[in-house]
Enzyme design. Structure first.
Site, mmCIF file in Angstrom:
data_model
loop_
_atom_site.group_PDB
_atom_site.id
_atom_site.type_symbol
_atom_site.label_atom_id
_atom_site.label_comp_id
_atom_site.label_asym_id
_atom_site.label_seq_id
_atom_site.Cartn_x
_atom_site.Cartn_y
_atom_site.Cartn_z
ATOM 1 N N LYS A 94 -10.385 9.262 22.230
ATOM 2 C CA LYS A 94 -10.414 8.173 21.439
ATOM 3 C C LYS A 94 -11.379 7.221 21.807
ATOM 4 O O LYS A 94 -11.462 6.955 23.152
ATOM 5 C CB LYS A 94 -8.995 7.623 20.935
ATOM 6 C CG LYS A 94 -8.972 7.017 19.543
ATOM 7 C CD LYS A 94 -8.648 7.960 18.528
ATOM 8 C CE LYS A 94 -8.719 7.380 16.935
ATOM 9 N NZ LYS A 94 -8.268 8.245 16.061
ATOM 10 N N GLY A 194 -4.178 7.838 -2.534
ATOM 11 C CA GLY A 194 -5.649 7.744 -2.223
ATOM 12 C C GLY A 194 -6.206 9.016 -2.054
ATOM 13 O O GLY A 194 -5.923 10.309 -2.671
HETATM 14 P P1 NAD Z 1 -6.751 6.133 1.554
HETATM 15 O O1 NAD Z 1 -7.362 4.844 1.765
HETATM 16 O O2 NAD Z 1 -7.893 6.794 0.554
HETATM 17 O O3 NAD Z 1 -5.557 5.844 0.523
HETATM 18 C C1 NAD Z 1 -4.506 5.178 0.809
HETATM 19 C C2 NAD Z 1 -3.823 4.698 -0.496
HETATM 20 O O4 NAD Z 1 -2.647 4.241 -0.186
HETATM 21 C C3 NAD Z 1 -4.761 3.929 -1.282
HETATM 22 O O5 NAD Z 1 -4.459 4.355 -2.812
HETATM 23 C C4 NAD Z 1 -3.858 2.584 -1.288
HETATM 24 O O6 NAD Z 1 -4.206 1.719 -2.518
HETATM 25 C C5 NAD Z 1 -2.461 3.123 -0.874
HETATM 26 N N1 NAD Z 1 -1.683 2.022 -0.383
HETATM 27 C C6 NAD Z 1 -1.842 1.242 0.728
HETATM 28 N N2 NAD Z 1 -1.150 0.608 1.049
HETATM 29 C C7 NAD Z 1 0.137 0.997 0.328
HETATM 30 C C8 NAD Z 1 1.414 0.549 0.344
HETATM 31 N N3 NAD Z 1 2.207 -0.540 0.833
HETATM 32 N N4 NAD Z 1 2.057 1.012 -0.842
HETATM 33 C C9 NAD Z 1 1.790 2.077 -1.595
HETATM 34 N N5 NAD Z 1 0.147 2.396 -1.580
HETATM 35 C C10 NAD Z 1 -0.340 1.942 -0.672
HETATM 36 O O7 NAD Z 1 -6.348 6.900 2.808
HETATM 37 P P2 NAD Z 1 -5.962 8.556 2.819
HETATM 38 O O8 NAD Z 1 -7.489 9.017 3.489
HETATM 39 O O9 NAD Z 1 -5.699 9.110 1.595
HETATM 40 O O10 NAD Z 1 -5.208 8.471 4.105
HETATM 41 C C11 NAD Z 1 -3.709 8.232 3.665
HETATM 42 C C12 NAD Z 1 -2.848 8.534 4.895
HETATM 43 O O11 NAD Z 1 -3.039 9.641 5.279
HETATM 44 C C13 NAD Z 1 -2.964 7.605 6.112
HETATM 45 O O12 NAD Z 1 -2.088 7.052 6.663
HETATM 46 C C14 NAD Z 1 -3.996 8.124 7.003
HETATM 47 O O13 NAD Z 1 -3.954 7.646 8.279
HETATM 48 C C15 NAD Z 1 -3.468 9.557 6.793
HETATM 49 N N6 NAD Z 1 -4.249 10.506 7.102
HETATM 50 C C16 NAD Z 1 -5.291 11.054 6.486
HETATM 51 C C17 NAD Z 1 -6.301 11.805 6.858
HETATM 52 C C18 NAD Z 1 -7.738 12.160 6.089
HETATM 53 O O14 NAD Z 1 -8.243 13.344 6.235
HETATM 54 N N7 NAD Z 1 -8.051 11.189 5.273
HETATM 55 C C19 NAD Z 1 -6.155 12.643 8.043
HETATM 56 C C20 NAD Z 1 -4.834 12.504 8.642
HETATM 57 C C21 NAD Z 1 -4.008 11.447 8.324
#
Ligand code: NAD
Length: 362
Positions: A94, A194
């Site tokens: 990382k 999200g």
């Molecule tokens: P994103 O930013 O697109 O979506 C996150 C969503 O969560 C948003 O709609 C936001 O408004 C909402 N949110 C934030 N705080 C909140 C709360 N307290 N209560 C309710 N909703 C809340 O992110 P993403 O890419 O969809 O990722 C979501 C999760 O999955 C994260 O924890 C990320 O680390 C994990 N993740 C994502 C990926 C990926 O490929 N994008 C891969 C591994 C893990």
């Protein structure tokens, strides 16, 4: 330990990264500066027994270099476990750039970072993380071939694969807990609509699950109500509602000694990273009879697509590997049950078995 300097100013006693509590046997930790661009960064490579250390680059305005070091060491070790559990021929690494992504990011700084990655000659491969977009990765990638997750190097946005892996992981958890992969008639409380969460919700809806959704961003909730027939609750209530499955897909999962006793669901399975506040929370879930799908096992679809997605290639291999998350989780659930131990601990052990097996680098 702090020691007093003149004028009663306290400073940290000198501590090398070797003494850092999170050092955890890292193979390589590189401190980087570039005077011309103002770059200040750390690259940490935890373990390369299975292959080069792959893990994203985070740009963050850390309060101190020590905070940055703590973060990069933890994240890098986490990537070794995640990549091993996903059965990728990759180790864990990382990087962090210590700067404000909104105000300090310049093409010169990103290019300088790319040049430094090149110096590691492929021991570390970078990708996107918090504060670094795919456009930024293109700039970093103009200086090094060891930058993945751009349109030029792969499939681009990994979230559809994270969502697919999470969806099949939820089905595997349902099968283990309720005896069937069929989700029709089950209620899922899904928090966070999200990139990943909405796509998971869509697939759950298609599979006949009843959805209770929550997000701090109202338009996403409205869309899920209109398109997926969901009902909604406030994010604070997501873990409190009567549901069969709780799927944390927002930022920071928030499973801790306050929330775990309040959970109504019999299964916790969602995409969010770092769902457990401490590893002991996994035991608390087990003691309540709640089946927990370890976060880094169920959300590995994204890293699988970044690692294996070739530009312009078919997605057969990436899909197959992502769908295999279901089998990995099933093995973890069965072993945890047989040994009466928490699933998060079993996941760690399976990952360790996989990356320690390759003890002698070729
Ligand atoms: P994103 O930013 O697109 O979506 C996150 C969503 O969560 C948003 O709609 C936001 O408004 C909402 N949110 C934030 N705080 C909140 C709360 N307290 N209560 C309710 N909703 C809340 O992110 P993403 O890419 O969809 O990722 C979501 C999760 O999955 C994260 O924890 C990320 O680390 C994990 N993740 C994502 C990926 C990926 O490929 N994008 C891969 C591994 C893990």
């Amino acid at each position: 330990m702090n020691v007093p300097l003149h004028n009663n100013i306290m400073i940290d006693t000198y501590m090398t990264p070797f003494d850092h509590p999170e050092f955890a046997g890292h193979e390589q930790v590189v401190l980087i500066t570039d005077e011309a661009s103002g770059l200040k960064a750390i690259i940490a490579v935890h373990n390369t027994n299975r292959g080069p250390g792959l893990g994203g680059c985070r740009m963050w305005n850390y309060a101190s270099a020590n905070d940055a070091l703590t973060d990069v060491l933890r994240l890098s070790k986490g990537m070794t476990y995640k990549n091993a559990l996903a059965d990728l021929a990759l180790g864990g690494g990382k990087s962090v750039i210590i700067a404000n992504p909104r105000t300090d990011k310049t093409p010169e700084l990103l290019r300088a970072f790319g040049k430094h990655i090149n110096r590691l000659a492929g021991t570390y491969i970078t990708a996107e993380d918090v504060g670094i977009s795919s456009d930024d990765m293109e700039i970093i990638g103009s200086e090094t071939k060891y930058a993945l997750g751009t349109d030029a190097t792969g499939f681009g946005d990994p979230s559809p694969y994270t969502a697919l892996g999470t969806y099949v992981g939820i089905k595997a958890a349902a099968n283990h807990k309720f005896g069937s992969y069929d989700l029709s008639g089950l209620t899922v409380s899904l928090k966070g609509l999200g990139h990943v969460g909405y796509e998971v919700a869509r697939q759950l809806h298609e599979a006949g699950a009843r959805l209770i959704v929550s997000d701090i961003y109202e338009p996403a909730v409205k869309r899920a109500i209109e398109e997926l027939g969901a009902t909604s609750v406030s994010p604070d209530e997501a873990h409190l509602v009567e549901a069969d499955i709780f799927a944390p897909c927002a930022l920071g999962g928030g499973l801790n000694p306050d929330t775990i006793p309040q959970l109504k669901a019999a299964v916790v399975a969602g995409a969010a990273n770092n769902q457990l506040e401490t590893p002991e929370d996994g035991e608390a879930l087990m003691k309540r009879g709640i089946l927990y799908a370890p976060d880094y096992a169920i959300n590995a679809g994204g890293v699988i697509s970044v690692a294996l997605g070739e530009p312009g290639a078919s997605d057969t291999i990436v899909r197959r590997k992502t769908l295999a998350i279901s089998d990995t989780l099933t093995q973890i659930f069965e072993r945890a049950e047989a040994e009466n131990r928490p699933t998060n601990i079993i996941a760690d052990e399976v990952a360790e078995e996989r990356f320690r097996r390759h003890d002698t680098p070729a």
